[in-house]
Design an enzyme around this catalytic site. Structure first.
Site, PDB file in Angstrom:
ATOM      1  N   TYR A 155     -12.037 -70.959  -3.152  1.00 30.11           N
ATOM      2  CA  TYR A 155     -11.295 -69.702  -3.039  1.00 30.11           C
ATOM      3  C   TYR A 155     -12.069 -68.651  -3.810  1.00 30.11           C
ATOM      4  CZ  TYR A 155      -7.531 -66.271  -3.460  1.00 30.11           C
ATOM      5  OH  TYR A 155      -6.775 -65.120  -3.403  1.00 30.11           O
ATOM      6  N   ASP A 250     -19.686 -67.919  -8.267  1.00 30.96           N
ATOM      7  CA  ASP A 250     -18.386 -67.318  -8.547  1.00 30.96           C
ATOM      8  C   ASP A 250     -17.806 -68.050  -9.754  1.00 30.96           C
ATOM      9  OD1 ASP A 250     -15.874 -66.355  -8.707  1.00 30.96           O
ATOM     10  OD2 ASP A 250     -15.315 -66.735  -6.620  1.00 30.96           O
ATOM     11  N   LYS A 278     -10.626 -63.321 -14.734  1.00 27.57           N
ATOM     12  CA  LYS A 278      -9.609 -64.151 -15.396  1.00 27.57           C
ATOM     13  C   LYS A 278      -9.660 -64.154 -16.930  1.00 27.57           C
ATOM     14  CE  LYS A 278      -8.400 -67.052 -11.484  1.00 27.57           C
ATOM     15  NZ  LYS A 278      -7.033 -67.238 -11.072  1.00 27.57           N
TER      16      LYS A 278
HETATM   17  C1  LIG Z   1     -13.119 -68.677  -8.051  1.00 27.29           C
HETATM   18  C2  LIG Z   1     -12.283 -67.467  -7.810  1.00 27.29           C
HETATM   19  N1  LIG Z   1     -12.842 -66.348  -7.357  1.00 27.29           N
HETATM   20  C3  LIG Z   1     -12.139 -65.214  -7.155  1.00 27.29           C
HETATM   21  C4  LIG Z   1     -10.775 -65.195  -7.386  1.00 27.29           C
HETATM   22  C5  LIG Z   1     -10.009 -63.934  -7.160  1.00 27.29           C
HETATM   23  O1  LIG Z   1      -9.656 -63.357  -8.379  1.00 27.29           O
HETATM   24  P1  LIG Z   1      -8.424 -62.365  -8.490  1.00 27.29           P
HETATM   25  O2  LIG Z   1      -7.179 -63.157  -8.294  1.00 27.29           O
HETATM   26  O3  LIG Z   1      -8.556 -61.779  -9.871  1.00 27.29           O
HETATM   27  O4  LIG Z   1      -8.609 -61.327  -7.418  1.00 27.29           O
HETATM   28  C6  LIG Z   1     -10.144 -66.346  -7.851  1.00 27.29           C
HETATM   29  C7  LIG Z   1      -8.705 -66.342  -8.106  1.00 27.29           C
HETATM   30  O5  LIG Z   1      -8.058 -67.353  -8.319  1.00 27.29           O
HETATM   31  C8  LIG Z   1     -10.911 -67.517  -8.063  1.00 27.29           C
HETATM   32  O6  LIG Z   1     -10.344 -68.654  -8.480  1.00 27.29           O
END
Ligand SMILES: Cc1ncc(COP(=O)(O)O)c(C=O)c1O
Length: 444
Positions: A155, A250, A278
């Site tokens: 995700y 990511d 986060k």
């Molecule tokens: C690996 C990863 N990338 C991107 C995101 C998206 O982040 P946000 O919820 O701050 O938009 C998440 C959210 O859980 C994530 O786990």
């Protein structure tokens, strides 16, 4: 949509009453589908009135040991006084400037130190989604190519391209692909199996000249916690570079989760771009992306890749992030302690599951833990998680909730031990797990 039905005793009347109102006003009763209980039998979730340390307290006054920790956005626990004071001090100087300010400069400079080459230049956003969206746009601009390679069940936020084959909350609801994504967007995304270096190498050999970037969670946190097998990331990065594609790690979940910086140095492979969010925000909204200067300076106003944001570099988020980073780097025993607690929890789950004859595979790294209810000997990709027993997880989740332990309401999410958890919370959790595993065994 979540049904209304008589309270089943898991949460109290105050939560049920708010849940009934919520589903008449908020779509599905929630602002983020991951928070509902659809995947674990439905009904009202606890409605939280306040949070403190390792605990959430609901409107009925019930306390929960919290292992959701805002889906991995928190590592210091809730409402830590020194962090709160830093935010209040910033608040007293104004909420939002819509202009340049010192805290964003200081935070970028700190990241240059803790992130190294991956933050020669950095840009803050308001969320991880925005960070990944722009990193992908930047990679496409830098390479002049369209294809995004990602991995099934990962995700990366909720913009169109990354919702093709998405995990986390989308998998929880059985949505491997959101509706509303144009075919043209799908055509520019390839989704490969995680931990399968051969398939990735073959794909990059055959179609590498179309690939702008390979986007990967270096350690997966969105179909449970799944680590890369030895050599997987190295082979992937080598094949991507051979093809002239960029590698984006990511690290929205992993940065600051396993040490006071990104996780990639621990894995022995460097990306071209990194995204984070986060934990850095200390509970306030944040995201960001960074890389070497030559790539990053293709972003406006230096270069032609456009990205903007009313909330980007928000003073309160910057203040919270600076204070968070200070704590994470100053408290030298923090990560080893999280590791010890995580290990105790993981081993406890294994032992108690075995005592009750419940087959599980438990993964743990630092304070991140997750248990897959499966008869298979290992879980190494999204398919392994999809084949796990969602009904057993639902029984386990409800039993734990009834005993005052809050886990994420999905077998695709990770349980997070925070710095505010201690042996007392782990012991209490293991007592609940003993009973919950008995419930799972009985329901099998
Ligand atoms: C690996 C990863 N990338 C991107 C995101 C998206 O982040 P946000 O919820 O701050 O938009 C998440 C959210 O859980 C994530 O786990």
């Amino acid at each position: 949509m979540t049904e209304t039905r008589p309270s089943d005793g898991i949460v109290g009347p105050g939560s049920w009453s708010l849940h009934r109102r919520a589903i008449q006003a908020l779509v599905g009763g929630v602002n983020s589908p991951s928070r509902g209980l659809e995947a674990v039998g439905g009904g009202a979730p606890p409605y939280i009135a306040r949070a403190d340390g390792a605990y959430l307290f609901d409107v009925d006054g019930r306390a929960y040991v919290d292992y959701v920790q805002a889906f991995g956005a928190l590592i210091l626990g809730h409402a830590r006084p020194d962090l709160r004071e830093a935010v209040v001090r910033a608040l007293e100087r104004g909420v939002l400037f819509g202009a340049c300010h010192e805290m964003e400069v200081r935070l970028a400079e700190r990241l240059q130190v803790v992130m190294g080459a991956m933050c020669e230049r950095v840009r803050f956003t308001a969320s991880g989604t925005e960070a990944v969206m722009t990193a992908v746009r930047l990679a496409r601009a830098a390479t002049g190519r369209r294809l995004l390679v990602k991995f099934a069940g990962s995700y990366h936020g909720h913009f169109d391209a990354v919702l093709v084959g998405a995990g986390s909350g989308a998998s929880t609801l059985g949505l491997d692909e959101s509706a509303g994504i144009p075919d043209g967007v799908k055509a520019d995304v390839a989704t490969l199996p995680y931990n399968d270096a051969e398939t990735a190498e073959r794909f990059l050999r055959e179609r590498g000249d179309e690939v702008a970037c390979v986007l990967v969670e270096p350690i997966v946190g969105n179909f449970g916690l799944v680590e890369p097998e030895p050599g997987f990331l190295q082979r992937l990065a080598r094949a991507a570079r051979r093809a002239g594609a960029l590698v984006i790690f990511d690290e929205v979940i992993t940065a600051f989760r396993f040490g006071p910086g990104p996780v990639y140095p621990q894995l022995g492979v460097e990306p071209d771009l990194i995204t984070f969010g986060k934990i850095l925000g200390g509970g306030l909204p944040i995201g960001g992306y960074g890389g070497r200067r030559a790539i990053m300076e293709q972003v406006a106003p230096v270069g032609p890749v456009y990205q903007d944001g009313t909330w980007a570099g928000h003073p309160l988020s910057m203040a919270s992030a600076l204070a968070t980073l200070e704590i994470l780097t100053a408290e030298t025993d923090l990560y080893p302690r999280l590791g010890r607690l995580g290990q105790a929890l993981a081993q406890g789950v294994r032992d108690l599951a075995a005592r009750h004859g419940v087959p599980v595979v438990v993964h743990q790294r630092g304070g991140a833990v997750c248990a897959f209810f499966t008869r298979e000997p290992e879980v190494r990709d999204f398919g392994g998680v999809q084949r796990s027993d969602a009904r057993a997880f639902a029984t386990f989740f409800r039993s734990m909730l009834a005993r005052g332990i809050l886990l994420p309401p999905s077998p695709y999410e990770v349980w997070y031990v925070s710095a505010a958890h201690g042996e007392e919370e782990i012991d209490k959790t293991l007592q609940a797990i003993d009973r919950a595993m008995a419930d799972v065994a009985r329901a099998a």
